[in-house]
Motif scaffolding. Structure first.
Motif, PDB file in Angstrom:
ATOM      1  N   SER A 129       0.818  -1.218   0.000  1.00 39.83           N
ATOM      2  CA  SER A 129       0.000   0.000   0.000  1.00 39.83           C
ATOM      3  C   SER A 129       0.846   1.260   0.000  1.00 39.83           C
ATOM      4  N   ALA A 130       2.144   1.126   0.276  1.00 44.09           N
ATOM      5  CA  ALA A 130       3.041   2.281   0.284  1.00 44.09           C
ATOM      6  C   ALA A 130       3.896   2.343  -0.968  1.00 44.09           C
ATOM      7  N   GLN A 131       3.595   1.490  -1.943  1.00 39.74           N
ATOM      8  CA  GLN A 131       4.410   1.374  -3.145  1.00 39.74           C
ATOM      9  C   GLN A 131       3.742   2.050  -4.330  1.00 39.74           C
ATOM     10  N   GLY A 132       4.497   2.872  -5.031  1.00 36.15           N
ATOM     11  CA  GLY A 132       3.986   3.533  -6.218  1.00 36.15           C
ATOM     12  C   GLY A 132       4.033   2.603  -7.414  1.00 36.15           C
ATOM     13  N   VAL A 133       3.454   3.040  -8.525  1.00 38.67           N
ATOM     14  CA  VAL A 133       3.444   2.207  -9.726  1.00 38.67           C
ATOM     15  C   VAL A 133       4.851   2.045 -10.307  1.00 38.67           C
ATOM     16  N   ASP A 134       5.794   2.887  -9.867  1.00 34.13           N
ATOM     17  CA  ASP A 134       7.172   2.774 -10.331  1.00 34.13           C
ATOM     18  C   ASP A 134       7.970   1.766  -9.509  1.00 34.13           C
ATOM     19  N   GLY A 135       7.310   1.145  -8.519  1.00 38.32           N
ATOM     20  CA  GLY A 135       7.974   0.143  -7.702  1.00 38.32           C
ATOM     21  C   GLY A 135       8.660   0.687  -6.471  1.00 38.32           C
ATOM     22  N   LYS A 136       8.808   2.007  -6.370  1.00 38.70           N
ATOM     23  CA  LYS A 136       9.450   2.616  -5.217  1.00 38.70           C
ATOM     24  C   LYS A 136       8.448   2.776  -4.066  1.00 38.70           C
ATOM     25  N   TYR A 137       8.979   2.887  -2.863  1.00 36.59           N
ATOM     26  CA  TYR A 137       8.142   3.099  -1.681  1.00 36.59           C
ATOM     27  C   TYR A 137       8.136   4.582  -1.327  1.00 36.59           C
ATOM     28  N   TYR A 138       6.949   5.072  -0.972  1.00 30.57           N
ATOM     29  CA  TYR A 138       6.809   6.492  -0.670  1.00 30.57           C
ATOM     30  C   TYR A 138       6.142   6.723   0.692  1.00 30.57           C
ATOM     31  N   PHE A 219     -13.568  -1.554 -10.870  1.00 28.47           N
ATOM     32  CA  PHE A 219     -13.520  -0.233 -11.486  1.00 28.47           C
ATOM     33  C   PHE A 219     -12.691  -0.287 -12.773  1.00 28.47           C
ATOM     34  N   VAL A 220     -11.537  -0.932 -12.673  1.00 22.38           N
ATOM     35  CA  VAL A 220     -10.625  -1.071 -13.812  1.00 22.38           C
ATOM     36  C   VAL A 220     -10.017  -2.468 -13.784  1.00 22.38           C
ATOM     37  N   GLN A 221      -9.436  -2.846 -14.898  1.00 24.02           N
ATOM     38  CA  GLN A 221      -8.694  -4.097 -14.980  1.00 24.02           C
ATOM     39  C   GLN A 221      -7.342  -3.824 -15.638  1.00 24.02           C
ATOM     40  N   PRO A 222      -6.255  -4.406 -15.103  1.00 30.86           N
ATOM     41  CA  PRO A 222      -4.943  -4.234 -15.737  1.00 30.86           C
ATOM     42  C   PRO A 222      -4.970  -4.764 -17.168  1.00 30.86           C
ATOM     43  N   ALA A 223      -4.312  -4.031 -18.067  1.00 30.52           N
ATOM     44  CA  ALA A 223      -4.296  -4.428 -19.477  1.00 30.52           C
ATOM     45  C   ALA A 223      -2.879  -4.602 -20.009  1.00 30.52           C
ATOM     46  N   GLY A 224      -1.908  -4.705 -19.091  1.00 35.81           N
ATOM     47  CA  GLY A 224      -0.529  -4.915 -19.497  1.00 35.81           C
ATOM     48  C   GLY A 224       0.239  -3.627 -19.701  1.00 35.81           C
ATOM     49  N   ASN A 225       1.538  -3.693 -19.464  1.00 31.52           N
ATOM     50  CA  ASN A 225       2.439  -2.543 -19.663  1.00 31.52           C
ATOM     51  C   ASN A 225       2.028  -1.330 -18.834  1.00 31.52           C
ATOM     52  N   GLY A 226       1.474  -1.594 -17.647  1.00 34.09           N
ATOM     53  CA  GLY A 226       1.104  -0.497 -16.758  1.00 34.09           C
ATOM     54  C   GLY A 226      -0.152   0.242 -17.153  1.00 34.09           C
ATOM     55  N   LYS A 435      -2.366   8.889 -18.225  1.00 29.50           N
ATOM     56  CA  LYS A 435      -1.501   8.212 -19.195  1.00 29.50           C
ATOM     57  C   LYS A 435      -1.402   6.712 -18.938  1.00 29.50           C
ATOM     58  N   VAL A 436      -2.517   6.114 -18.476  1.00 31.16           N
ATOM     59  CA  VAL A 436      -2.497   4.669 -18.239  1.00 31.16           C
ATOM     60  C   VAL A 436      -3.700   3.983 -18.896  1.00 31.16           C
ATOM     61  N   LEU A 437      -4.378   4.671 -19.803  1.00 28.05           N
ATOM     62  CA  LEU A 437      -5.516   4.058 -20.482  1.00 28.05           C
ATOM     63  C   LEU A 437      -5.042   3.108 -21.564  1.00 28.05           C
ATOM     64  N   ALA A 438      -5.563   1.873 -21.529  1.00 28.33           N
ATOM     65  CA  ALA A 438      -5.218   0.901 -22.560  1.00 28.33           C
ATOM     66  C   ALA A 438      -5.847   1.310 -23.886  1.00 28.33           C
TER      67      ALA A 438
END
Length: 439
Positions: A129-138, A219-226, A435-438
């Motif tokens: 829950s503390a991890q961003g989409v870039d993999g880093k912790y914030y 709400f959404v579903q992952p579609a690959g490549n973020g 910038k994450v719309l499939a």
């Protein structure tokens, strides 16, 4: 003839170095004397007392005082003003769902997980829950929770109703609580389900999420490549929305459901206005005090058409990029996540707990509170806890879906599928903005 010793010339460079050295010395001295660490939290009432107790314990351990700023529903507005004025604190303790929003504002300092004292004791789900989409912790996790169904046990017993095992059972219980005078006062003044359906902070979306997931939607579903696909225009989501709307349209929800926020809905339950409430364990202390633990019970919300998932969320300690003492800020965040900090947050104020379920694996909720009810809550979190999708910024998604769901809930004659299509279009636009719309 008097000979004077030559004075060394103080060049501009040497003067600058001398002033810088003096400033650093003063800063070090100020820190040694205990410059307060500034911490903001979203908290009210006795929750503030619990945080003060954590601050005192941290000071006893480190010698540094903690200066708290507390805010409730106006937290975001006050935080925005602080950003505009450049007067940010060192640490902000706030919702896990705010991570993306804070990142978009550019105010967070990344956290090196390896430098968090006791980091291996913090459970993996909390770290996520503390991890961003870039993999880093914030942030450093501080608390978590999961939603369950709170039932007026005295009402259920009086009406001789069994514990609900299906969504339909809950609907029938809500109808009975509304029509069969469960409090025995001879008045038509009770209701079934408590619903926080307001657009404020996206409460309608927040409440509906459990039902959406239990119906098999999202709400959404992952579609690959973020990237993500917006999926609110599905039959499963329509099933969930229609189910929740039925309580309002059948008048088995409290009268102000459409405009209610959580500060309204909690009293609706413990004052005897309504007898069913899907909420988090942060209400237990208040309900025990205002209602009495013998008059209500806590159970998992019955399994929906697809599963038994329940909204799981929590809080992180976010370290501000503007902090002049980031090491001390990290030390406070680590202390709040430690067994000592967790136990204070769980037990200091029974009706104002700031650590609901512990994020530290060395802490057992039921044992710490000497209350077996917390064992089942902790088990539901471990087995069925479902967090919001990991889009870069969840806040605008929750707000726009909250507006849309509120509109559907407030109009019993509207076409749910058509309305969901409109919301889904707006969701696509938001995902595209992030910038994450499939494509």
């Amino acid at each position: 003839m008097t000979i004077q010793a030559a004075r060394p010339r103080l060049t501009t460079a040497r003067l600058t170095l001398a002033l810088l050295t003096a400033a650093l010395a003063l800063q070090t001295l100020a820190q040694a004397q205990g410059t307060p660490l500034k911490v903001w939290t979203r908290s009210v009432g006795t929750q503030q007392d619990a945080y003060k107790a954590i601050g005192k314990a941290y000071q006893a351990k480190t010698g540094q005082a903690v200066e708290f700023t507390f805010a409730g529903t106006d937290f975001e507005q006050r935080f925005a003003r602080a950003i505009a004025s450049g007067d940010l604190p060192d640490v902000v303790v706030n919702d896990t769902a705010q991570l993306g929003n804070l990142l978009s504002l550019g105010v967070l300092l990344p956290v090196d997980r390896s430098k968090v004292s006791g980091n291996k004791d913090i459970v993996a789900a909390a770290w996520k829950s503390a991890q961003g989409v870039d993999g880093k912790y914030y942030g450093v996790p501080s608390s978590t929770q999961v939603f369950e169904l709170y039932i007026r046990k005295d009402w259920r017993t009086k009406l001789r109703l069994p514990l609900p095992r299906t969504w339909d059972d809950v609907s029938k219980m809500a109808l009975a609580f509304t029509t069969k005078d469960p409090d025995g006062n001879g008045k038509n003044d009770t209701y079934g389900m408590v619903i926080p359906g307001s657009t404020t902070r996206g409460y309608a979306s927040w409440f509906l999420s459990t039902f959406i997931w239990q119906a098999g939607g999202d709400f959404v579903q992952p579609a690959g490549n973020g990237t993500f696909k917006a999926t609110l225009d599905t039959p499963a989501v329509a099933t969930a929305v229609k189910y929740v709307r039925s309580f309002i349209c059948n008048k088995t929800a409290q009268p102000n459901a459409i405009n209610a926020v959580t500060s309204d809905t909690a009293p609706s339950f413990y004052t005897g206005q309504a007898g069913l409430y899907l909420t988090g364990p942060y209400q237990i202390g208040t309900f025990d005090k205002e209602l009495g633990k013998d008059k209500y019970e806590i159970v998992s919300f019955p399994k929906g058409p697809a599963n038994s998932d329940a909204l799981a969320e929590g809080e992180n300690s976010y370290i501000m990029k503007a902090s002049k003492q980031p090491q001390n800020a990290l030390a406070f965040a680590s202390f709040l996540a430690s067994p000592e900090g967790q136990k204070i947050g769980m037990t200091y104020a029974a009706d104002g707990i700031v650590v609901r379920l512990p994020i530290n694996g060395k802490v057992n909720a039921a044992e710490t509170r000497n209350d077996p009810r917390w064992s089942s809550i902790q088990a539901v979190y471990a087995k069925n806890g479902h967090t919001v999708p990991n889009v870069p910024n969840w806040t605008p998604v929750r707000l726009l879906t909250g507006e849309g769901f509120n509109r559907i809930l407030s109009r019993c004659d509207s076409n749910v599928e058509q309305e969901l299509g409109t919301i889904n279009t707006a969701l696509k636009a938001e995902l595209d903005k992030q910038k994450v719309l499939a494509k």
